[in-house]
Write an enzyme that holds these catalytic residues in place. Structure first.
Site, PDB file in Angstrom:
ATOM      1  N   TRP A  91       2.295   1.662  -3.409  1.00 14.55           N
ATOM      2  CA  TRP A  91       1.257   2.092  -4.358  1.00 14.55           C
ATOM      3  C   TRP A  91       1.058   3.601  -4.286  1.00 14.55           C
ATOM      4  O   TRP A  91       0.860   4.263  -5.312  1.00 14.55           O
ATOM      5  CB  TRP A  91      -0.065   1.383  -4.043  1.00 14.55           C
ATOM      6  CG  TRP A  91      -1.174   1.744  -4.993  1.00 14.55           C
ATOM      7  CD1 TRP A  91      -1.507   1.104  -6.156  1.00 14.55           C
ATOM      8  CD2 TRP A  91      -2.113   2.832  -4.864  1.00 14.55           C
ATOM      9  NE1 TRP A  91      -2.587   1.723  -6.754  1.00 14.55           N
ATOM     10  CE2 TRP A  91      -2.971   2.786  -5.987  1.00 14.55           C
ATOM     11  CE3 TRP A  91      -2.303   3.834  -3.912  1.00 14.55           C
ATOM     12  CZ2 TRP A  91      -4.001   3.700  -6.178  1.00 14.55           C
ATOM     13  CZ3 TRP A  91      -3.323   4.751  -4.103  1.00 14.55           C
ATOM     14  CH2 TRP A  91      -4.159   4.674  -5.227  1.00 14.55           C
ATOM     15  N   HIS A  92       1.140   4.170  -3.081  1.00 15.71           N
ATOM     16  CA  HIS A  92       0.909   5.600  -2.931  1.00 15.71           C
ATOM     17  C   HIS A  92       2.021   6.440  -3.551  1.00 15.71           C
ATOM     18  O   HIS A  92       1.774   7.593  -3.935  1.00 15.71           O
ATOM     19  CB  HIS A  92       0.760   5.960  -1.451  1.00 15.71           C
ATOM     20  CG  HIS A  92      -0.606   5.676  -0.909  1.00 15.71           C
ATOM     21  ND1 HIS A  92      -0.974   4.444  -0.415  1.00 15.71           N
ATOM     22  CD2 HIS A  92      -1.709   6.454  -0.795  1.00 15.71           C
ATOM     23  CE1 HIS A  92      -2.232   4.486  -0.020  1.00 15.71           C
ATOM     24  NE2 HIS A  92      -2.705   5.688  -0.242  1.00 15.71           N
ATOM     25  N   GLY A  93       3.213   5.912  -3.643  1.00 12.66           N
ATOM     26  CA  GLY A  93       4.294   6.683  -4.244  1.00 12.66           C
ATOM     27  C   GLY A  93       5.557   5.869  -4.386  1.00 12.66           C
ATOM     28  O   GLY A  93       5.861   5.012  -3.551  1.00 12.66           O
TER      29      GLY A  93
ATOM     30  N   SER B  74       0.823  -1.199   0.000  1.00 14.84           N
ATOM     31  CA  SER B  74       0.000   0.000   0.000  1.00 14.84           C
ATOM     32  C   SER B  74       0.863   1.257   0.000  1.00 14.84           C
ATOM     33  O   SER B  74       0.583   2.224  -0.718  1.00 14.84           O
ATOM     34  CB  SER B  74      -0.930   0.006   1.212  1.00 14.84           C
ATOM     35  OG  SER B  74      -1.695   1.191   1.264  1.00 14.84           O
TER      36      SER B  74
END
Length: 354
Positions: A324-326, A321
């Site tokens: 995925w965000h950056g 996660s």
């Protein structure tokens, strides 16, 4: 095209009037949504439309193949095509430079040569969102939880629906495709609710988030120049900023979809009123967290098995996660910290299902 831009303020009323002027012609409405989605996405850079429709086209054909074959080996091969195509594109554009830079740093510390260069790739807007949305469709068809649609216009309208293309919610095909297959008529009450939610989302984005960002950016740009109270204030305001940004955009998307007779899922449910971190993650970015739950956490074994397996699965979910965000190590660390906050609930059996 940003929701809080003059371009969108001109774009939306025109699209709204033309869409409902088509009357009850369902296929024409869907075609029109594909065209407007292309315009909306291509407003940023039309060249990246090819990626969007390569993703949609691949998954449409893969799902048809899954529908027409019962041989498990063929079904797994078709699913692998979808996984490689979707995650390959996402990984290349979003993570190639990150991993090359990381490997270069690691090899340099070890005193070893490393000659691969970064490509300075531009990250296509919304690729993390429409990739996950389209990929969940083929996975659901593979699991026989959803029948593949034979109508390409319906599927392409689902993938390219402009309100939630760039920032979510990450919708599921089993929720949205039936809506694209059903005749839609104008509902004044639904449109009124949509406008109300859009205005609330714009307030959170423009009034709350953007104003908080000015002070937060000013303080965080040179933290050594400020005292502890100022840093604490910036941290608190940053919490309001990210909530206003994310939930504001989601509210605008959900409200905008209602203008066109379509319902998107709720994405934020007052997460800052949660009693613990497990409840927080059930209330924050719901569409993303349920995606990870259904397509990664549960296939890994979920909460079944030993305590060690549960700890492993929790760590994997939060690390993925974060990534995925950056594409940076700060996001990986952010994921690891949230896992560390969550694990005491796991160890003491006070957690709830993710």
């Amino acid at each position: 095209m940003l929701f809080n831009s003059i371009d969108f303020a001109v774009f939306l009323p025109i699209v709204f009037v033309m869409y409902w002027a088509l009357g009850k012609k369902l296929q024409w409405q869907n075609v029109f949504l594909i065209l407007t989605g292309s315009l909306f996405y291509g407003w940023w850079d039309w060249r990246y439309l090819g990626l969007l429709y390569f993703t949609a086209g691949t998954d449409y054909l893969v799902a048809l193949g899954l529908r027409n074959t019962s041989t498990e080996r063929h079904r797994k091969a078709l699913l692998a095509i979808s996984l490689v195509a979707n995650l390959g594109l996402l990984g290349f554009f979003k993570y190639y430079d990150f991993f090359i830079t990381s490997f270069h740093s690691a090899f340099t510390v070890l005193g070893l040569p490393f000659n691969m260069r970064t490509l300075n790739l531009v990250l296509p807007v919304g690729i993390s969102f429409y990739t996950f949305q389209s990929l969940s469709y083929t996975i659901d068809v593979y699991r026989k939880q959803l029948d593949a649609t034979r109508h390409p216009i319906t599927f392409f309208a689902f993938v390219s629906f402009f309100p939630q293309m760039l920032a979510g919610p990450i919708e599921r095909a089993r929720h949205m495709i039936p809506q694209f297959e059903k005749e839609r008529t104008f509902d004044i009450a639904m449109a009124r609710d949509g406008l109300r939610q859009m205005l609330w989302g714009l307030f959170k984005k423009i009034v709350v988030a953007d104003n908080c960002a000015q002070l937060v950016n000013h303080i965080y740009a040179a933290p050594e120049q400020f005292n502890g109270a100022s840093l604490l204030l910036a941290t608190v305001l940053f919490a309001f900023q990210i909530y206003g940004d994310f939930s504001g955009y989601s509210d605008i998307a959900i409200g905008c979809a209602r203008l066109f007779g379509l319902e998107l899922m709720r994405n934020f449910a007052f997460p800052y009123f949660s009693r613990d971190i497990a409840e927080f993650w059930r209330r924050w970015h719901i569409s993303l967290n349920t995606w990870f739950r259904d397509y990664l956490y549960i296939p890994l074994g979920g909460s079944r098995g030993s305590k060690a397996m549960l700890v492993r699965n929790t760590m994997i979910i939060f690390l993925v996660s974060g990534l995925w965000h950056g594409a940076s190590w700060t996001f990986v660390i952010w994921g690891a910290l949230n896992a560390a906050y969550f694990l005491p609930l796991v160890v003491t059996d006070r957690h709830k299902n993710m």
